[in-house]
Enzyme design. Structure first.
Site, PDB file in Angstrom:
ATOM      1  N   HIS A  81       1.003   4.948   1.271  1.00 43.18           N
ATOM      2  CA  HIS A  81       0.349   5.772   2.292  1.00 43.18           C
ATOM      3  C   HIS A  81       0.978   7.172   2.311  1.00 43.18           C
ATOM      4  CE1 HIS A  81      -1.869   6.720   5.931  1.00 43.18           C
ATOM      5  NE2 HIS A  81      -0.748   7.179   6.466  1.00 43.18           N
ATOM      6  N   ASN A 114       0.842  -1.191   0.000  1.00 41.08           N
ATOM      7  CA  ASN A 114       0.000   0.000   0.000  1.00 41.08           C
ATOM      8  C   ASN A 114       0.878   1.242   0.000  1.00 41.08           C
ATOM      9  OD1 ASN A 114      -2.461   1.574   0.334  1.00 41.08           O
ATOM     10  ND2 ASN A 114      -1.782   1.938   2.429  1.00 41.08           N
ATOM     11  N   SER A 171       4.969   6.646   2.246  1.00 46.32           N
ATOM     12  CA  SER A 171       5.555   5.346   2.583  1.00 46.32           C
ATOM     13  C   SER A 171       4.891   4.250   1.770  1.00 46.32           C
ATOM     14  CB  SER A 171       5.344   5.023   4.067  1.00 46.32           C
ATOM     15  OG  SER A 171       5.803   6.061   4.900  1.00 46.32           O
ATOM     16  N   ASP A 218      -2.357   0.206   8.196  1.00 45.58           N
ATOM     17  CA  ASP A 218      -1.102   0.937   7.979  1.00 45.58           C
ATOM     18  C   ASP A 218       0.021   0.488   8.924  1.00 45.58           C
ATOM     19  OD1 ASP A 218      -2.406   2.426   6.028  1.00 45.58           O
ATOM     20  OD2 ASP A 218      -2.999   3.991   7.425  1.00 45.58           O
TER      21      ASP A 218
END
Length: 230
Positions: free
Chosen positions: A123, A121, A150, A159
């Protein structure tokens, strides 16, 4: 080395991308793929919104798209229904890597644990700080001197997976949440293809054991950081 071994080793990394919005990060991957700068094949795009511009970007590049936004009654698709359809679609596509790029639904532990490939992912913050939403506004309000984005491994905790790479910038005194978002997005467009290149070239691994071993080699400690002041 035999030709067959070379072909296997040089096979592009098969990527599926999950999106919810404009798809600017998807576009950077499409552009890099089409330019031959990134050894990947985007095998499909899943959108949980039927009005996402990312769908147009994918179709323009002849990439298969699955839009999983509403059920037959016209109601918004519940997360369990979405995950069931998404899981079936990913199983059909058989990607090597799943990329969440501006994907705005929280996925269940059951879905994450049973995907056919590792999932990363992007972020918009320097994890582990500023998990969740409204990161740019929160960074401004806190008076932070640095901000960025990130890329992390997706786990059941929001996260919270291992952070692979980060791109940093200095927060300017005149920055607003909107200007920071624009500046960070430029970093995202550099960080995502770079990270995927490292994965495609086996410089970075998504295997937990290998991630731990990586810290005992001459590689820098994760996350790998890019300072890209813009």
């Amino acid at each position: 080395m035999s030709d067959s071994h070379t072909k296997i080793h040089n096979k592009p990394l098969r990527i599926a991308v999950l999106v919810s919005g404009s798809g600017s990060n998807l576009q950077t991957l499409i552009d890099a793929m089409q330019a031959g700068a990134l050894p990947v094949e985007i095998v499909g795009v899943i959108s949980n919104r039927e009005d996402a511009y990312a769908i147009t970007r994918a179709k323009d590049a002849d990439i298969p798209v699955a839009v999983l936004s509403h059920v037959a009654s016209g109601k918004r698709m519940g997360i369990k229904t979405f995950e069931s359809h998404a899981s079936a679609q990913l199983t059909t596509w058989q990607p090597d890597l799943i990329v969440l790029a501006g994907f705005m639904r929280v996925l269940s532990a059951g879905f994450i644990d049973n995907t056919p490939a590792p999932m990363i992912n992007l972020h918009p913050a320097l994890l582990p700080a500023y998990k969740g939403l409204d990161t740019h506004q929160r960074v401004i309000q806190a008076g932070e001197s640095h901000h960025g984005c990130s890329i992390h491994v997706v786990t059941a905790e929001l996260d919270a997976g291992a952070v692979l790479t980060q791109a940093w910038l200095e927060v300017h005194q005149k920055d607003t949440a909107d200007s920071l978002q624009t500046r960070v997005q430029k970093l995202e467009h550099q960080l995502l293809p770079w990270t995927i290149l490292l994965l495609a070239k086996d410089v970075l691994s998504l295997n937990n054991e290998q991630l731990l071993n990586q810290q005992r080699t001459c590689m820098p400690t994760l996350p790998l950081k890019l300072y890209l002041n813009s």
